[in-house]
Design an enzyme around this catalytic site. Structure first.
Site, PDB file in Angstrom:
ATOM      1  N   CYS A  91      -1.816   9.489   3.211  1.00 33.64           N
ATOM      2  CA  CYS A  91      -1.410   8.868   2.516  1.00 33.64           C
ATOM      3  C   CYS A  91      -2.613   9.130   1.483  1.00 33.64           C
ATOM      4  O   CYS A  91      -2.572   9.412  -0.334  1.00 33.64           O
ATOM      5  CB  CYS A  91      -1.400   7.546   2.154  1.00 33.64           C
ATOM      6  SG  CYS A  91      -2.421   6.642   2.853  1.00 33.64           S
TER       7      CYS A  91
ATOM      8  N   GLU B 193       0.840  -1.525   0.380  1.00 30.40           N
ATOM      9  CA  GLU B 193      -0.355   0.492   0.117  1.00 30.40           C
ATOM     10  C   GLU B 193       0.777   1.092  -0.134  1.00 30.40           C
ATOM     11  O   GLU B 193       1.425   1.756   0.964  1.00 30.40           O
ATOM     12  CB  GLU B 193      -0.912  -0.177   1.377  1.00 30.40           C
ATOM     13  CG  GLU B 193      -1.634  -1.405   1.456  1.00 30.40           C
ATOM     14  CD  GLU B 193      -2.524  -1.486   2.151  1.00 30.40           C
ATOM     15  OE1 GLU B 193      -3.482  -0.035   2.584  1.00 30.40           O
ATOM     16  OE2 GLU B 193      -2.600  -2.941   3.211  1.00 30.40           O
TER      17      GLU B 193
HETATM   18  P1  NAD Z   1       8.865   4.711   4.284  1.00 34.01           P
HETATM   19  O1  NAD Z   1       9.369   3.855   2.472  1.00 34.01           O
HETATM   20  O2  NAD Z   1      10.499   5.550   3.896  1.00 34.01           O
HETATM   21  O3  NAD Z   1       9.124   4.088   4.896  1.00 34.01           O
HETATM   22  C1  NAD Z   1       8.579   2.679   5.462  1.00 34.01           C
HETATM   23  C2  NAD Z   1       8.914   1.661   6.218  1.00 34.01           C
HETATM   24  O4  NAD Z   1       9.754   0.119   5.099  1.00 34.01           O
HETATM   25  C3  NAD Z   1       9.897   1.978   7.358  1.00 34.01           C
HETATM   26  O5  NAD Z   1       9.891   1.113   7.842  1.00 34.01           O
HETATM   27  C4  NAD Z   1      11.048   1.652   6.748  1.00 34.01           C
HETATM   28  O6  NAD Z   1      12.034   1.295   7.601  1.00 34.01           O
HETATM   29  C5  NAD Z   1      10.225   0.298   5.628  1.00 34.01           C
HETATM   30  N1  NAD Z   1      11.399   0.642   4.848  1.00 34.01           N
HETATM   31  C6  NAD Z   1      12.705   1.494   4.080  1.00 34.01           C
HETATM   32  N2  NAD Z   1      13.629   0.899   3.427  1.00 34.01           N
HETATM   33  C7  NAD Z   1      13.181  -0.472   3.087  1.00 34.01           C
HETATM   34  C8  NAD Z   1      14.047  -1.793   2.312  1.00 34.01           C
HETATM   35  N3  NAD Z   1      14.606  -0.980   1.497  1.00 34.01           N
HETATM   36  N4  NAD Z   1      13.479  -2.873   2.238  1.00 34.01           N
HETATM   37  C9  NAD Z   1      12.190  -3.031   3.261  1.00 34.01           C
HETATM   38  N5  NAD Z   1      11.801  -2.174   4.438  1.00 34.01           N
HETATM   39  C10 NAD Z   1      11.784  -0.508   3.955  1.00 34.01           C
HETATM   40  O7  NAD Z   1       7.765   5.134   3.974  1.00 34.01           O
HETATM   41  P2  NAD Z   1       7.210   6.241   4.869  1.00 34.01           P
HETATM   42  O8  NAD Z   1       7.797   7.758   5.145  1.00 34.01           O
HETATM   43  O9  NAD Z   1       7.215   5.635   6.636  1.00 34.01           O
HETATM   44  O10 NAD Z   1       5.795   6.130   5.048  1.00 34.01           O
HETATM   45  C11 NAD Z   1       5.357   7.527   4.690  1.00 34.01           C
HETATM   46  C12 NAD Z   1       4.688   7.073   3.029  1.00 34.01           C
HETATM   47  O11 NAD Z   1       4.048   5.879   3.161  1.00 34.01           O
HETATM   48  C13 NAD Z   1       4.246   7.969   1.745  1.00 34.01           C
HETATM   49  O12 NAD Z   1       4.717   7.920   0.638  1.00 34.01           O
HETATM   50  C14 NAD Z   1       2.962   7.392   2.157  1.00 34.01           C
HETATM   51  O13 NAD Z   1       1.618   7.450   0.840  1.00 34.01           O
HETATM   52  C15 NAD Z   1       3.021   5.986   2.418  1.00 34.01           C
HETATM   53  N6  NAD Z   1       1.288   5.518   2.701  1.00 34.01           N
HETATM   54  C16 NAD Z   1       0.603   4.483   2.071  1.00 34.01           C
HETATM   55  C17 NAD Z   1      -0.568   4.669   2.566  1.00 34.01           C
HETATM   56  C18 NAD Z   1      -1.454   3.242   1.715  1.00 34.01           C
HETATM   57  O14 NAD Z   1      -2.338   2.753   2.437  1.00 34.01           O
HETATM   58  N7  NAD Z   1      -1.670   3.192   0.982  1.00 34.01           N
HETATM   59  C19 NAD Z   1      -1.380   4.749   3.574  1.00 34.01           C
HETATM   60  C20 NAD Z   1      -0.206   5.583   5.016  1.00 34.01           C
HETATM   61  C21 NAD Z   1       1.655   6.017   4.259  1.00 34.01           C
END
Ligand code: NAD
Length: 522
Positions: free
Chosen positions: A320, A286
């Site tokens: 998001c 997501e």
């Molecule tokens: P992010 O992608 O930076 O991090 C999300 C998670 O992924 C964290 O736990 C992070 O440590 C982990 N991560 C980072 N690099 C990784 C890798 N290479 N492999 C595996 N895991 C890794 O996102 P964020 O800044 O925490 O959140 C904001 C983002 O989330 C925005 O883009 C937002 O739109 C999205 N979001 C989407 C929804 C939805 O339902 N579609 C809901 C909430 C947030």
């Protein structure tokens, strides 16, 4: 009667009541006395503490919320091995019993609602109404998936013919890696974890590095509800811990919510199948959005203006689902811009703990830099219509900004900004607005303000987004009512909080038995 019939959304707090408000300040004071929290790496009930990872208050960066160790590759290996064993026993536990454990976890959270909300106010600068809604959503996920799993467990009806008995049932996939973002620090990890557990999988939670404290409360709730230690592990840490989990051949399903680049990296990495692996990993992703609101010439602006402003700026645009583009019919474009500008100039920007705050700081310094960079591009390429300044000096505040007249190729119109910056664009008509949306790579949420039912029908047919909201704000999806999730590059269309979500965590087994063989009594 379906098991879901008894589900109702957790009611939010009535924040206008003085008694409720004083409860919030008490909860905040009590929390502050206990800071910093110590969040462990928890693998099969073994706890390891440490101080390498620190979460801080975005509104007062000197305030430390939690210390945690950074989960290592060795922790990942131990957690997957524990989860393999844990998933067998937990998967054999009856669905009703698993659901009871999740509902006890929900009850535990219900008793600590104010404390859980206070933690989000400080750890993620979520204003009270948003923090409270997040806790309610977490409770909803536990209650909803506990019930949904019962329905799924009954299997599906398949055709029966004389001489055979056919059955289609669902079984847990095994080990689920849950990787979550910080912006719904309790609800999102809770939703993904609850779905995994309700369907009989073991879950390993790797929460966002910005919000380990909220994740630790989720872990505690599940353990207090009697989810066995082997079925739930907690790995606070950075992206490398998430990447190690995704790579591990013992993981069956990856439930990820976060940004597009990380989501795509996970999809690529999960596609690698080493020689020891006997399954294809499933990724439930997501991701981000670039969410547009169409405003037709007959729209009721008294409704549209506050709904657009709150969709774009509440929680500093860090949802998001937040609105980031308004596509307005040229006949009313000037009027709408003027009214949105007026509303933005009086937005209340302040600390999340202040009850009237609409726009808190963004999550961290790098987020402020990112949003400011986009605001500079917007000012250079377009015309700033409104900017709510000054903002408080302490904390990662960004001034809420509205920009118009950007060129079609501007990055500000294509990329997810995740901050308080809204672009307004004139369109000839709704058809042109739909063409603009169709060009986007994202497809998460969208909105339409229009009175004519034929316009509503037209947009409904043309929109690629996962969640379209008509004549209302475009954030605030409720579990069970607005199954939530995006299409295109916004995700795998997994629809959290909806009737299909649990399907991602199970695999189907069809069994056909010959009922005509000699000696069989049917
Ligand atoms: P992010 O992608 O930076 O991090 C999300 C998670 O992924 C964290 O736990 C992070 O440590 C982990 N991560 C980072 N690099 C990784 C890798 N290479 N492999 C595996 N895991 C890794 O996102 P964020 O800044 O925490 O959140 C904001 C983002 O989330 C925005 O883009 C937002 O739109 C999205 N979001 C989407 C929804 C939805 O339902 N579609 C809901 C909430 C947030």
């Amino acid at each position: 009667m379906s098991a879901l019939a008894s589900f109702a959304n957790e009611p939010v707090l009535e924040l206008r009541r003085a008694a409720v408000r004083s409860g919030l300040s008490d909860a905040l004071e009590q929390l502050e006395r206990r800071l910093p929290m110590s969040v462990p790496v928890a693998v099969a009930g073994d706890l390891r503490t440490g101080e390498e990872l620190v979460s801080t208050d975005p509104g007062a960066p000197d305030r430390i919320l939690a210390h945690a160790p950074l989960a290592t590759e060795a922790d990942v290996i131990a957690a997957v091995s524990a989860a393999r064993e844990g998933s067998d026993a937990w998967g054999r536990t009856g669905v009703a019993e698993r659901g009871e454990a999740l509902r006890r976890a929900a009850a535990w959270m219900r008793e600590r609602r104010l404390e859980l909300a206070a933690l989000q106010v400080r750890e993620c600068a979520k204003p009270w109404p948003e923090a409270d809604a997040d806790v309610c959503e977490a409770i909803d996920f536990l209650e909803y998936y506990a019930r949904g799993a019962v329905t799924l467990d009954a299997g599906r009806e398949v055709l029966q013919v004389t001489g055979e008995r056919n059955e289609l049932r669902y079984v847990p996939r095994g080990v689920v890696a849950v990787i979550s973002p910080w912006n719904f620090p309790l609800a999102i990890p809770c939703g993904m974890t609850a779905a995994a557990l309700a369907t009989g999988n073991a879950a390993i939670l790797k929460p966002a590095e910005q919000s380990p404290g909220s994740a630790a409360m989720l872990y505690q709730a599940l353990r207090a509800g009697d989810v066995p230690a082997a079925a739930i592990s907690l790995l606070p840490g950075g992206g490398d811990a998430g990447a190690a989990l995704v790579r591990h051949p013992g993981v069956h399903t990856i439930a990820f919510t976060g940004s597009l680049p990380v989501g795509l990296e996970i999809v690529r990495s999960a596609g690698d199948t080493g020689p020891e692996q006997r399954h294809i990993k499933r990724v439930v992703a997501e991701l981000g959005g670039k969410n547009c609101v169409i405003v037709d010439s007959d729209a009721d602006l008294d409704e549209a203006v506050p709904a657009i402003v709150s969709s774009a700026f509440v929680y500093a645009g860090q949802k998001c689902s937040a609105a980031s583009r308004v596509l307005v019919h040229e006949a009313i474009a000037d009027q709408l811009s003027e009214r949105i500008a007026g509303a933005v100039r009086v937005l209340v920007v302040g600390q999340a703990s202040e009850l009237g705050t609409e726009v808190p700081p963004v999550i961290e310094e790098s987020a402020r830099e990112r949003v400011n960079r986009y605001a500079e591009i917007a000012a250079a390429e377009g015309r700033i219509v409104a900017r709510r300044e000054p903002v408080p000096a302490v904390g990662w505040f960004c001034p809420p900004t509205v920009v118009a007249d950007l060129p079609a190729g501007s990055r500000v119109l294509a990329e997810e900004i995740f901050g308080p910056l809204l672009a307004i664009e004139r369109v000839r008509d709704v058809e042109q607005a739909c063409d603009v949306i169709d060009e986007l790579r994202f497809g998460l949420t969208g909105g339409l303000f229009a009175r004519d039912p034929t316009t509503v029908e037209y947009v409904r047919r043309r929109t690629p987004v996962g969640n379209l909201y008509v004549n209302r704000g475009i954030t605030g999806a409720m579990v069970g009512r607005q199954p939530f999730g995006g299409n295109r590059l916004s995700g795998t269309g997994s629809k959290a909080g909806g009737p299909d979500y649990l399907m991602h965590f199970v695999e189907p087994r069809a069994v056909t038995e010959n009922t005509m063989r000699h000696g069989l009594v049917v």
